[in-house]
Write a protein that holds these residues in place. Structure first.
Motif, PDB file in Angstrom:
ATOM      1  N   LEU A   1       0.850  -1.240  -0.066  1.00 22.15           N
ATOM      2  CA  LEU A   1       0.109  -0.152  -0.079  1.00 22.15           C
ATOM      3  C   LEU A   1       0.892   1.385  -0.117  1.00 22.15           C
ATOM      4  CD1 LEU A   1      -2.688   1.469   0.544  1.00 22.15           C
ATOM      5  CD2 LEU A   1      -2.440   1.103   2.932  1.00 22.15           C
ATOM      6  N   ILE A   2       0.828   2.203  -0.995  1.00 20.43           N
ATOM      7  CA  ILE A   2       1.578   3.300  -1.104  1.00 20.43           C
ATOM      8  C   ILE A   2       0.428   4.461  -0.765  1.00 20.43           C
ATOM      9  CG2 ILE A   2       3.120   4.698  -2.349  1.00 20.43           C
ATOM     10  CD1 ILE A   2       3.844   2.014  -3.814  1.00 20.43           C
TER      11      ILE A   2
ATOM     12  N   ALA B   1       5.845  14.939  -4.864  1.00 21.98           N
ATOM     13  CA  ALA B   1       7.038  14.492  -5.422  1.00 21.98           C
ATOM     14  C   ALA B   1       6.615  13.564  -6.621  1.00 21.98           C
ATOM     15  CB  ALA B   1       7.917  13.610  -4.205  1.00 21.98           C
ATOM     16  N   LEU B   2       5.954  12.441  -6.724  1.00 22.65           N
ATOM     17  CA  LEU B   2       5.593  11.321  -7.477  1.00 22.65           C
ATOM     18  C   LEU B   2       4.431  11.148  -7.337  1.00 22.65           C
ATOM     19  CD1 LEU B   2       7.181   9.678  -9.895  1.00 22.65           C
ATOM     20  CD2 LEU B   2       7.556   7.990  -8.135  1.00 22.65           C
TER      21      LEU B   2
ATOM     22  N   PHE C   1       9.194   3.569  -4.665  1.00 23.41           N
ATOM     23  CA  PHE C   1       9.675   3.123  -5.985  1.00 23.41           C
ATOM     24  C   PHE C   1      11.075   2.491  -5.611  1.00 23.41           C
ATOM     25  CE2 PHE C   1      11.242   3.114 -10.262  1.00 23.41           C
ATOM     26  CZ  PHE C   1      10.500   2.591 -11.069  1.00 23.41           C
ATOM     27  N   GLU C   2      11.769   3.212  -5.136  1.00 27.52           N
ATOM     28  CA  GLU C   2      13.158   2.613  -5.009  1.00 27.52           C
ATOM     29  C   GLU C   2      13.186   1.242  -4.200  1.00 27.52           C
ATOM     30  OE1 GLU C   2      16.040   3.760  -6.456  1.00 27.52           O
ATOM     31  OE2 GLU C   2      14.563   4.927  -7.531  1.00 27.52           O
TER      32      GLU C   2
ATOM     33  N   SER D   1       3.063  -1.041   4.294  1.00 27.74           N
ATOM     34  CA  SER D   1       2.618   0.604   3.732  1.00 27.74           C
ATOM     35  C   SER D   1       3.860   1.111   3.751  1.00 27.74           C
ATOM     36  CB  SER D   1       1.588   0.999   4.993  1.00 27.74           C
ATOM     37  OG  SER D   1       0.332   0.510   5.298  1.00 27.74           O
ATOM     38  N   LEU D   2       3.937   2.066   2.675  1.00 25.23           N
ATOM     39  CA  LEU D   2       4.866   3.051   2.374  1.00 25.23           C
ATOM     40  C   LEU D   2       4.213   4.266   2.129  1.00 25.23           C
ATOM     41  CD1 LEU D   2       7.404   0.723   0.387  1.00 25.23           C
ATOM     42  CD2 LEU D   2       7.621   1.186   2.795  1.00 25.23           C
ATOM     43  N   PHE D   3       5.052   5.425   2.578  1.00 24.84           N
ATOM     44  CA  PHE D   3       4.405   6.671   2.677  1.00 24.84           C
ATOM     45  C   PHE D   3       4.899   7.780   1.788  1.00 24.84           C
ATOM     46  CE2 PHE D   3       3.941   4.656   7.030  1.00 24.84           C
ATOM     47  CZ  PHE D   3       2.826   4.115   6.916  1.00 24.84           C
ATOM     48  N   ASN D   4       5.877   7.316   1.300  1.00 21.88           N
ATOM     49  CA  ASN D   4       6.704   8.398   0.516  1.00 21.88           C
ATOM     50  C   ASN D   4       6.791   7.456  -1.010  1.00 21.88           C
ATOM     51  OD1 ASN D   4       9.213   9.222  -1.025  1.00 21.88           O
ATOM     52  ND2 ASN D   4       9.704  10.758   0.747  1.00 21.88           N
TER      53      ASN D   4
END
Length: 125
Positions: free
Chosen positions: A8-9, A63-64, A42-43, A34-37
């Motif tokens: 989940l982003i 940012a993206l 992506f990296e 979960s990732l928040f950035n």
């Protein structure tokens, strides 16, 4: 398809927590990360050994944004076949175009209630 490993982003940590709780309430043994950035996500995704079965991707992120993230994924041979469901509020026309040209597998607007979210996720997962 059974999704057992979901990424989940979403830059909104409260929304991510609600989504995670809703998925876990389904009691299907699904792991959610979960990732928040989105840039860091992506990296991390590019370098991950075990890829997720599904990505839930917020559209509105700094940012993206979700669409830019999806475009980068689809140019990466290793990531391009991971199913992506975008969540947020872009226009229907925009989403239909993304589904046709960019490999987006599904889209839904963030619902107004927890029960509605559980119902949507139950139908997907």
């Amino acid at each position: 398809m059974l999704y057992k490993n979901i990424l989940l982003i979403d830059d909104d940590q409260d929304d991510a927590e609600i989504f995670t709780d809703a998925i876990q309430s389904l009691e299907r043994g699904i792991l959610v990360q979960s990732l928040f950035n989105s840039v860091l996500a992506f990296e991390e995704l590019r370098n991950k050994e075990l890829l997720p079965d599904l990505i839930l991707l917020d559209y509105n992120m700094p940012a993206l944004n979700g669409y830019e993230f999806l475009q980068k994924m689809k140019t990466n041979e290793r990531l391009q076949n991971i199913p992506v469901i975008m969540i947020s509020t872009p226009t229907d026309e925009f989403i239909l175009q993304a589904i046709k040209t960019d490999g987006l597998c599904r889209y839904f607007s963030k619902p107004n209630s927890y029960n509605e979210l559980v119902s949507i996720l139950s139908g997907i997962l």
